[in-house]
Design a protein around this motif. Structure first.
Motif, PDB file in Angstrom:
ATOM      1  N   ASP A  11      57.439  -4.217 -12.376  1.00 50.35           N
ATOM      2  CA  ASP A  11      58.727  -4.872 -12.167  1.00 50.35           C
ATOM      3  C   ASP A  11      59.629  -4.031 -11.268  1.00 50.35           C
ATOM      4  N   ALA A  65      52.809  -7.372 -13.057  1.00 46.12           N
ATOM      5  CA  ALA A  65      53.898  -7.698 -13.982  1.00 46.12           C
ATOM      6  C   ALA A  65      53.537  -8.869 -14.890  1.00 46.12           C
ATOM      7  N   THR A  66      52.663  -9.740 -14.428  1.00 45.17           N
ATOM      8  CA  THR A  66      52.331 -10.929 -15.220  1.00 45.17           C
ATOM      9  C   THR A  66      51.024 -10.796 -15.991  1.00 45.17           C
ATOM     10  N   THR A  70      54.457 -10.787 -20.972  1.00 48.11           N
ATOM     11  CA  THR A  70      55.479 -11.613 -20.343  1.00 48.11           C
ATOM     12  C   THR A  70      55.388 -13.035 -20.893  1.00 48.11           C
ATOM     13  N   THR A  71      56.493 -13.710 -20.841  1.00 44.11           N
ATOM     14  CA  THR A  71      56.523 -15.086 -21.337  1.00 44.11           C
ATOM     15  C   THR A  71      55.943 -16.017 -20.269  1.00 44.11           C
ATOM     16  N   ILE A  74      58.578 -16.675 -17.496  1.00 43.35           N
ATOM     17  CA  ILE A  74      58.744 -15.568 -16.540  1.00 43.35           C
ATOM     18  C   ILE A  74      57.558 -15.527 -15.597  1.00 43.35           C
ATOM     19  N   LYS A  75      56.371 -15.691 -16.132  1.00 43.10           N
ATOM     20  CA  LYS A  75      55.155 -15.692 -15.310  1.00 43.10           C
ATOM     21  C   LYS A  75      55.235 -16.800 -14.255  1.00 43.10           C
ATOM     22  N   THR A 112      64.213 -12.272 -11.596  1.00 47.45           N
ATOM     23  CA  THR A 112      63.154 -12.536 -12.569  1.00 47.45           C
ATOM     24  C   THR A 112      62.499 -11.236 -13.033  1.00 47.45           C
ATOM     25  N   HIS A 113      62.303 -10.285 -12.123  1.00 44.57           N
ATOM     26  CA  HIS A 113      61.779  -8.979 -12.528  1.00 44.57           C
ATOM     27  C   HIS A 113      62.753  -8.291 -13.487  1.00 44.57           C
ATOM     28  N   THR A 115      64.865  -9.751 -15.501  1.00 42.46           N
ATOM     29  CA  THR A 115      64.750 -10.472 -16.773  1.00 42.46           C
ATOM     30  C   THR A 115      63.501 -10.040 -17.521  1.00 42.46           C
ATOM     31  N   ASN A 116      62.404  -9.867 -16.808  1.00 42.40           N
ATOM     32  CA  ASN A 116      61.157  -9.430 -17.426  1.00 42.40           C
ATOM     33  C   ASN A 116      61.308  -8.031 -18.035  1.00 42.40           C
ATOM     34  N   HIS A 120      61.003  -7.326 -21.995  1.00 40.89           N
ATOM     35  CA  HIS A 120      60.015  -6.332 -22.428  1.00 40.89           C
ATOM     36  C   HIS A 120      60.676  -5.282 -23.307  1.00 40.89           C
TER      37      HIS A 120
END
Length: 126
Positions: A11, A65-66, A70-71, A74-75, A112-113, A115-116, A120
């Motif tokens: 991220d 990151a995915t 991750t949800t 988000i993915k 988005t990163h 948020t990830n 996390h």
């Protein structure tokens, strides 16, 4: 860098790549107009080819990151923004709209990163 470390920093790498791309895209017109820095054809092609490096960096960052933790939302957002970003960068010479779409997608990747990272940390806080 080991692959495990890359996954935990993906991220941050994605955010850095997207922010650097935005900076690169904002200063390029200024350099083209006001500087002799890009008068050499080799330097110009190399500098303008950085767009493709940013696409590559973001592909690696989104992939790692995915992979884990991750949800699904988000993915999906990361892959969506990456796809829009890559298409916009490749087609930015076709129409000015793609340039602005690239900025928006890059900003979407950053947000988005972030948020990830937050999700996390919330999930793994003890």
């Amino acid at each position: 860098m080991k692959l495990g470390a890359l996954g935990s920093k993906a991220d941050y790498i994605g955010i850095s790549g997207s922010v650097l791309c935005i900076i690169h895209c904002l200063i390029t017109p200024i350099l083209l107009v006001s500087s002799s820095f890009l008068t050499n054809d080799t330097v110009r092609v190399g500098y303008l080819s950085l767009d493709y490096v940013f696409i590559g960096v973001n592909i690696v960052a989104v992939y790692f990151a995915t992979r884990h933790f991750t949800t699904p939302a988000i993915k999906a957002c990361l892959w969506f923004f990456l796809s829009v970003f890559a298409v916009a960068i490749v087609l930015e010479d076709v129409n000015e709209t793609f340039e602005y779409l690239g900025y928006a997608a890059s900003l979407g990747l950053v947000l988005t990163h972030l948020t990830n990272i937050r999700l996390h940390r919330l999930r793994h806080a003890h």
